[in-house]
Scaffold this motif. Structure first.
Motif, short mmCIF file in Angstrom:
data_model
loop_
_atom_site.label_atom_id
_atom_site.label_comp_id
_atom_site.label_asym_id
_atom_site.label_seq_id
_atom_site.Cartn_x
_atom_site.Cartn_y
_atom_site.Cartn_z
N TYR A 8 40.56 39.93 43.60
CA TYR A 8 40.00 39.43 42.16
C TYR A 8 40.64 40.17 41.19
N ARG A 9 40.69 41.59 41.41
CA ARG A 9 41.31 42.47 40.50
C ARG A 9 42.74 42.27 40.21
N ASP A 10 43.27 42.14 41.42
CA ASP A 10 44.84 41.65 41.07
C ASP A 10 45.12 40.47 40.45
N LEU A 11 44.25 39.38 40.82
CA LEU A 11 44.48 38.20 39.97
C LEU A 11 44.02 38.53 38.41
N ASP A 17 47.74 35.92 32.10
CA ASP A 17 48.73 36.28 30.95
C ASP A 17 48.48 37.18 30.14
N PRO A 18 48.92 38.38 29.94
CA PRO A 18 48.59 39.68 29.23
C PRO A 18 48.43 39.49 27.92
N ARG A 19 48.90 38.45 27.29
CA ARG A 19 48.68 38.37 25.92
C ARG A 19 47.27 37.97 25.64
N VAL A 20 46.48 37.47 26.31
CA VAL A 20 45.01 36.86 25.92
C VAL A 20 44.15 37.84 26.61
N MET A 26 38.06 36.49 27.10
CA MET A 26 38.93 36.33 28.05
C MET A 26 39.20 37.54 29.10
N SER A 27 38.40 38.29 29.12
CA SER A 27 38.81 39.86 29.76
C SER A 27 38.33 39.20 31.27
#
Length: 312
Positions: A8-11, A17-20, A26-27
């Motif tokens: 889950y953490r890897d996903l 997408d790091p932008r959102v 969204m976190s």
């Protein structure tokens, strides 16, 4: 459990997408999931229970304002989808997600977030049903659809905010422009009924939307060179097939069967309806509520008006 948590953490941290990541809601998927569960509970249990001993609210003016706001909001999202890619820049056969921070890519990602946000504003449709004690419209299908859409769109926004699959959102917002405009006019009262004679065609328009959505998605499968993530192709195509089936069943139940039954009875039912309906699985005609137009993203209207005239 440790393995599951690590996956889950890897996903969430490495594949999204790091932008959102730091955008509202969204976190983590849990706030969205909690909102969906809360919506379902309030729509089917808490809301009807609180209204059981109360008179229904008269919300005609509120409905007009709400549907006007939704019409404008949908029109703006539709425009933003066009300007951020679909008006000349995007490829209709295969469009990958641009994960850069270019102005165009960020505009598309931002539009996707507002589309996600619009799924929460649609919860208000159900609130109006409950406050007006139109509980027959708060069906299982209605609640399931409204309840899962924010979660479905969240995953698309989290991992692929842009690209091929945003075509479905482009079409959906265009349909919403027409649909909420219809409900706004309907909520304005009986004297405006003559302007919404086209409600039957709105249902057909919605079905055409679903055909276009799953056709646009599935054609990617015949293009091995297209590297767009197949999981989103299958997921959105499944939504298109599901709602095409439900709307087709609704169309036959509300129009084909009802017209045939009216002819057999020697009567023609003329229904002037300013209420809205979700897919509620009811095939019979209910005189008190003559809803004609299903709404997979259902809205609210005012009361129905029915008159009978002899068949010529």
């Amino acid at each position: 459990m440790a393995t599951l948590y690590s996956w889950y953490r890897d996903l969430m941290d490495n594949r999204s997408d790091p932008r959102v990541k730091d955008w509202p809601m969204m976190s983590s998927p849990w706030p969205t999931l909690a909102a969906c569960v809360c919506y379902a509970y309030c729509a089917r249990v808490l809301g009807p229970r609180l209204m059981s001993n109360r008179k229904p609210f008269e919300l005609r003016s509120v409905l007009v304002v709400y549907n006007l706001a939704q019409t404008i909001f949908s029109a703006w999202i539709f425009y933003e989808y066009l300007m951020s890619g679909w008006w000349g820049q995007y490829n209709f056969t295969c469009q990958l997600v641009d994960h850069s921070r270019s102005p165009m890519a960020m505009r598309m990602a931002n539009t996707c977030w507002w589309y996600y946000f619009s799924k929460f504003t649609e919860f208000v449709d159900t609130l109006f049903f409950v406050l007006r004690k139109k509980n027959e419209h708060v069906s299982t299908l209605h609640v399931i659809h409204h309840g899962i859409m924010p979660m479905s769109v969240w995953f698309g926004l989290k991992f692929a905010p842009g690209g091929h699959s945003t075509f479905f959102a482009l079409l959906n917002t265009f349909v919403h422009i027409v649909m909420y405009f219809y409900y706004m006019v309907a909520a304005m009262g009986p004297k405006y009924q003559k302007y919404i004679w086209w409600k039957k065609y709105l249902t057909a328009f919605q079905m055409v939307q679903f055909v276009m959505i799953f056709s646009h998605q599935l054609q990617v499968l015949f293009r091995p060179s297209c590297q767009y993530p197949r999981v989103f192709v299958y997921w959105i195509a499944m939504h298109g097939f599901l709602f095409l089936f439900l709307f087709s069943d609704f169309y036959k139940a509300r129009y084909t069967r009802k017209d045939r039954k009216s002819r057999n009875n020697g009567l023609c039912m003329t229904v002037m309806d300013d209420s809205s309906s979700s897919l509620n699985g009811k095939n019979g005609y209910k005189q008190e509520v003559g809803s004609e137009v299903p709404n997979s993203y259902a809205s609210s209207g005012a009361d129905a008006f029915v008159r009978r005239r002899p068949v010529s």
